[in-house]
Structures are given as structure tokens and as C-alpha cells.
Design an enzyme around this catalytic site. Structure first.
Site, PDB file in Angstrom:
ATOM      1  CE1 TYR A  56      -2.945  -3.114   0.662  1.00  0.00           C
ATOM      2  CE2 TYR A  56      -3.098  -2.524   2.970  1.00  0.00           C
ATOM      3  CZ  TYR A  56      -3.413  -3.369   1.933  1.00  0.00           C
ATOM      4  OH  TYR A  56      -4.204  -4.464   2.170  1.00  0.00           O
TER       5      TYR A  56
ATOM      6  CD  GLN B 233      -5.788  -8.525   6.664  1.00  0.00           C
ATOM      7  OE1 GLN B 233      -5.570  -7.948   5.608  1.00  0.00           O
ATOM      8  NE2 GLN B 233      -5.326  -8.075   7.825  1.00  0.00           N
TER       9      GLN B 233
ATOM     10  NE  ARG C  15     -20.856   4.031   6.391  1.00  0.00           N
ATOM     11  CZ  ARG C  15     -22.077   3.531   6.534  1.00  0.00           C
ATOM     12  NH1 ARG C  15     -22.312   2.637   7.487  1.00  0.00           N
ATOM     13  NH2 ARG C  15     -23.058   3.943   5.771  1.00  0.00           N
TER      14      ARG C  15
END
Length: 250
Positions: free
Chosen positions: A22, A138, A213
Site C-alpha cells: 500500500y 486475513q 461512517r
């Protein structure tokens, strides 16, 4: 990235997921350190995860771990994962051996280790190798991708399951069953999906850039789906890939 991470941390979302792939380890680490300093929160209260980008040899993997430690500047990594099984059996085993050895030599720097996006064959290779069993797996888990075989094998060997796409990346919002359950419980469809993940025993990792959110994502502990409703959600399985699925790679 720093603002988003700080917002998430400030409303008690203290599991932070990063990865070399990332290219955000430095930014996430900075945000965590800034938050801890400003709020007086101990570093130990924030659970930081990052991941190995490439399965490219024992020595290279050890160097990659050190680069991740240097990038985040958090003193240690709570959970370090092999990001995926790409590269073949030998490359996977070398990566895992390097991570196990690094943790054995530096237990204070890598607190927990695991894998991500592994299929049954990949998991079985590691199990049969006699090396340390991953503490965490994961993977993308939700009602539209239930992965019963992978879940069963992971659980059989004591791996905690983290669901990295618990809200299906909004790809099935508006589905009749989700809409019906949301109306029944006066919740949003995202909250229904997160509640499903919790009741399955997964650790959901919802992603959002919105503070409101993030707050709503946490409001899922005042209701409980019935056994019948959970079974109905399981029946939605369609093998939906929401992003990346290397579980069948050689």
C-alpha cells in the site's frame, strides 16, 4: 492518509491495517505516533498490522521486515502477515521461515505473525512444514464469499480469522435480504454485514474515510441476528471476488 487515520483512532478504532504494497507504512506510523502523543494513549493500545509485499527469498524477506519496522517507527509491529501466496511453494516456505526466524530472534519486534489470502493448499503446505502455525489468517470474508473450506482449516489449527472486506465493498448494497434485515433492525446494510462478521467469529476490518461512517460501523452491539438469519445470509454465497483473490494460485 494521516488525517483519515487520526480520525479513525480518535473514535476508538484502534486496529490499523497497513502493508508495504500500500506504500502507507510511514504515513500510518506517523498518524499513530501523533495520535498517541496528542491523546496520551499508550502505543500498546493501538494494534498495528503490516504485510510482506514479495515472496522473494529468505534474506530479502528479513530485509523487508526491517524496512517495515524502520518505516513505521512504532518500535514494533503487532501483526506481520505474508500478503499473499504468489510465488510458488518454495517461495512461500522461504518467506514463512524468514518471518518465523525473525520473530524468534526478535520477539519484541514482531509480536504476532500470520498470512493473508491463502487457499487450502497454501495453508496445508505451511502446516505440513512443521514450522510455526500462523496466528492469524486475513482474507476476504462476507456472505457473498463464505470460503467454508478455508475457514474450517484455519480454525482447525487455531488461526484467528480477519475479514478484510466485511462490507463487500458496497457491491451488494440493496440486496433484498440485506435491505429486509436492515429495516427489521433499524440498521444500515453495512451494519448488518458487520454484525454477521462478528457473529461468525471473524475480526472485521471495515475501511472508511468518513468519521461518521466509522462511528456507525461501531454501532453493531445492540442487536443480534438470529440463527435462521445467519443461515439465510450464508446462502448468499456466490464466490464474489471484491478485489484480489490469489487463493487458487499455484
Amino acid at each position: 492518509m494521516t488525517d483519515i487515520t487520526s480520525n479513525a483512532l480518535s473514535i476508538e478504532t484502534k486496529i490499523k491495517d497497513s502493508a508495504a504494497w500500500y506504500e502507507n507504512e510511514e504515513e500510518v506510523g506517523n498518524a499513530i505516533r501523533e495520535f498517541c502523543k496528542a491523546s496520551g494513549t499508550p502505543r500498546s493500545d493501538v494494534f498495528y498490522t503490516t504485510k510482506l509485499k514479495l515472496n522473494n527469498g529468505y534474506a530479502n524477506v528479513k530485509k523487508a521486515i526491517q524496512r517495515s519496522l524502520d518505516a513505521c517507527k512504532l518500535g514494533y509491529i503487532d501483526l506481520y502477515l505474508v500478503h499473499g501466496p504468489i510465488g510458488g511453494p518454495r517461495a512461500r516456505k522461504e518467506s514463512w521461515r524468514a518471518i518465523c526466524d525473525f520473530q524468534k530472534d526478535h520477539p519484541s519486534l514482531l509480536r504476532s505473525i500470520g498470512v493473508s489470502n491463502f487457499g487450502v493448499r497454501h495453508l496445508q503446505e505451511l502446516i505440513d512444514s512443521g514450522m510455526t502455525i500462523p496466528a492469524v489468517h486475513q482474507i476476504d470474508l462476507h456472505p457473498f464469499m463464505v470460503r467454508n473450506d478455508i475457514v474450517a482449516l484455519s480454525r482447525k489449527h487455531g488461526m484467528a480469522l480477519e475479514a478484510w472486506g466485511p462490507m463487500v465493498r458496497a457491491m451488494r448494497f440493496g440486496h433484498p435480504l440485506l435491505s429486509k434485515l436492515a429495516e427489521r433492525y433499524s440498521k444500515e446494510e453495512a451494519q448488518i454485514l458487520l454484525r454477521y462478521s462478528i457473529q461468525k467469529g471473524y475480526i472485521p476490518l471495515p475501511k472508511s474515510a468518513s468519521s461518521s461512517r466509522i462511528i456507525r460501523n461501531a454501532e453493531i452491539f445492540d442487536f443480534c441476528l438470529t440463527t435462521e438469519e445467519m443461515n439465510d445470509l450464508d446462502q448468499l454465497d456466490e464466490g464474489l471476488v471484491t478485489d484480489w483473490d490469489p487463493t487458487n494460485c499455484p
